[in-house]
Design an enzyme around this catalytic site. Structure first.
Site: not given
Ligand SMILES: NC(=O)c1ccc[n+]([C@@H]2O[C@H](COP(=O)([O-])OP(=O)(O)OC[C@H]3O[C@@H](n4cnc5c(N)ncnc54)[C@H](OP(=O)(O)O)[C@@H]3O)[C@@H](O)[C@H]2O)c1
Length: 433
Positions: A18, A141, A206, A210
């Site tokens: 994201v 959405i 999850d 929501k």
């Molecule tokens: N993915 C989806 O489709 C989606 C949809 C709706 C909501 N969300 C929400 O959006 C949020 C992010 O999801 P995501 O899918 O993007 O997760 P992700 O791909 O796992 O990305 C998490 C990011 O946070 C970084 N990170 C982890 N621990 C950290 C720390 N202590 N300090 C600084 N950075 C840190 C990671 O670094 P590195 O990259 O260096 O490992 C990574 O860049 C979550 O709350 C999730 O529930 C996601």
């Protein structure tokens, strides 16, 4: 709209699916976003765990900050965009420090808000800033905006929908390809639709995160994750999927929050939904939410509930709102007006139910089952029995008339004790929506 020549300055923590998506949207659609805001949105700083990882977007023009607190304390920053995830730990600390330093927070973190949303919204209020979280429910959405603004004139009576794309994908694939849960889950993991640890999705947690946020917005109540009843989809079999189809339904993992005469119920569970209901036609990774309001009647919105593009679209929409100077209470009303309510257990609902039993194919077995149901005041609407001659067992699907779920559960507990019943009965609510 503000006509402010000063850029709106943001810091982005987390550059995964994201976070990197947010950078890409802001870069690719820079001009259209600037026109809509009346000002530039400028990324001041970024951070993630690993500084050297290729993010697929150019972040060379942004300051890299190693310390999350210093990012949240930076005087130049108007809003901190929290894209780390998790209900505790660094994401929570970052949000708290940002709010206490007078920064708005934009987040997609439903887990954080489901568990701490009330306290964080109090904190935001006391520091005169906002928490924006459109992306945390149903990805692309715009359901938060729809509830908080577009439908703000209505008393909401019911809100329900498909809130987890992974579960919807698995249920759709099971039906279309006639493969069992484990096989489809494995495929979903390989295709990136399910996490390596899929429990948050398939156990319904999850979707529950929501739903808590939707319930709070819809009814002006404090988000209360602890009182939510949650059941996932991992016990469903191909038999259940096929019986549903035969009986005129589809099985969907439904999150539902309703207010019936001042009594509130919130539950996430698999449900039979009539094939005539539009929600049942929402397939694959798509999400959909139906809202019922006293003046608007029914409104349904659907779209992609996850993925870099759709989720970042919602995050950037929140940033645009803040840059325009739009401020709304986190849950639609000031925190002091958010009611602390008692949610009623789902067992006290009345519903038709589907019961699946695997039984010994011997005379009298059906009579015994129907007697147990009758004894608990549950009457049968329809009935399918399929014998398996080779092993002397049979599969029985029962649809009850509408009854109190307390009574149906009691009846099923007695049925389960019969010597001729070989499985733990599957019980699925038929949601009359
Ligand atoms: N993915 C989806 O489709 C989606 C949809 C709706 C909501 N969300 C929400 O959006 C949020 C992010 O999801 P995501 O899918 O993007 O997760 P992700 O791909 O796992 O990305 C998490 C990011 O946070 C970084 N990170 C982890 N621990 C950290 C720390 N202590 N300090 C600084 N950075 C840190 C990671 O670094 P590195 O990259 O260096 O490992 C990574 O860049 C979550 O709350 C999730 O529930 C996601």
């Amino acid at each position: 709209m503000t006509n402010n020549k000063t850029p709106f300055r943001i810091a982005i923590a987390g550059l995964g699916t994201v976070g990197a998506g947010v950078v890409k949207v802001l870069q690719d659609n820079h001009d259209v976003i600037k026109n809509r805001c009346g000002r530039d949105i400028e990324i001041i700083s970024v951070t993630a765990s690993n500084k050297t990882k290729d993010r697929g977007v150019d972040i060379s023009n942004y300051e890299w900050v190693d310390n999350l607190s210093s990012m949240a304390e930076d005087n130049r920053v108007d809003a901190v965009v929290e894209m780390i995830g998790g209900s505790e730990g660094d994401a929570k600390t970052l949000v708290e420090v940002a709010l206490k330093n007078g920064k708005h927070v934009v987040t997609a973190n439903k887990a954080l808000l489901a568990h701490h949303g009330f306290v964080l919204s109090q904190l935001a209020e006391s520091y005169g800033v906002s928490i924006a979280y459109e992306a945390s429910v149903a990805g692309g959405i715009p359901v938060i905006k729809a509830l908080r603004e577009g439908l703000a004139a209505n008393e909401i009576t019911n809100i329900y929908g498909i809130l987890n794309g992974t579960c919807n994908y698995i249920l759709t694939e099971m039906r279309e390809t006639e493969r069992n849960f484990d096989a489809v889950l494995k495929d979903a993991q390989e295709m990136g639709y399910a996490e390596a640890d899929p429990s948050f999705d398939v156990d319904g947690v999850d979707a529950a995160h929501k739903l808590v946020l939707l319930g709070a917005l819809a009814f002006g109540v404090q988000p209360d994750f602890e009182s939510l009843e949650i059941e996932g989809i991992s016990n469903l079999t191909m038999k259940d999927i096929n019986y549903a189809e035969e009986l005129g339904y589809r099985i969907k993992l439904i999150g539902m929050a309703q207010c019936d005469d001042g009594v509130f119920t919130q539950v996430v569970s698999p449900c039979f939904v009539s094939k005539k209901n539009a929600i049942s036609q929402v397939e694959g990774v798509f999400n959909a939410i139906m809202v019922e309001g006293d003046f608007v009647d029914k409104v349904m919105i659907q779209g992609r509930g996850a993925g870099a593009g759709p989720t970042a679209s919602s995050v950037v929409a929140d940033i645009i709102d803040l840059a325009r100077g739009e401020r709304v209470s986190t849950f639609g009303v000031p925190t002091e007006k958010l009611k602390a309510i008692e949610w009623r257990g789902v067992e006290t609902l009345n519903a038709k139910c589907y019961i699946h039993l695997h039984v010994k194919d011997v005379s009298g077995v059906i009579a015994d089952i129907t007697a147990c149901l009758k004894d608990k005041d549950v009457s049968i609407d329809s009935f399918i029995q399929r014998g398996h001659e080779e092993d002397g067992t049979a599969s029985v699907a029962i649809v009850t008339h509408k009854a109190s779920l307390v009574k149906v559960n009691n009846a099923v507990r007695v049925v389960e004790e019969l010597a001729t019943v070989l499985n733990k009965p599957t019980l699925v609510r038929i949601e009359d929506i």
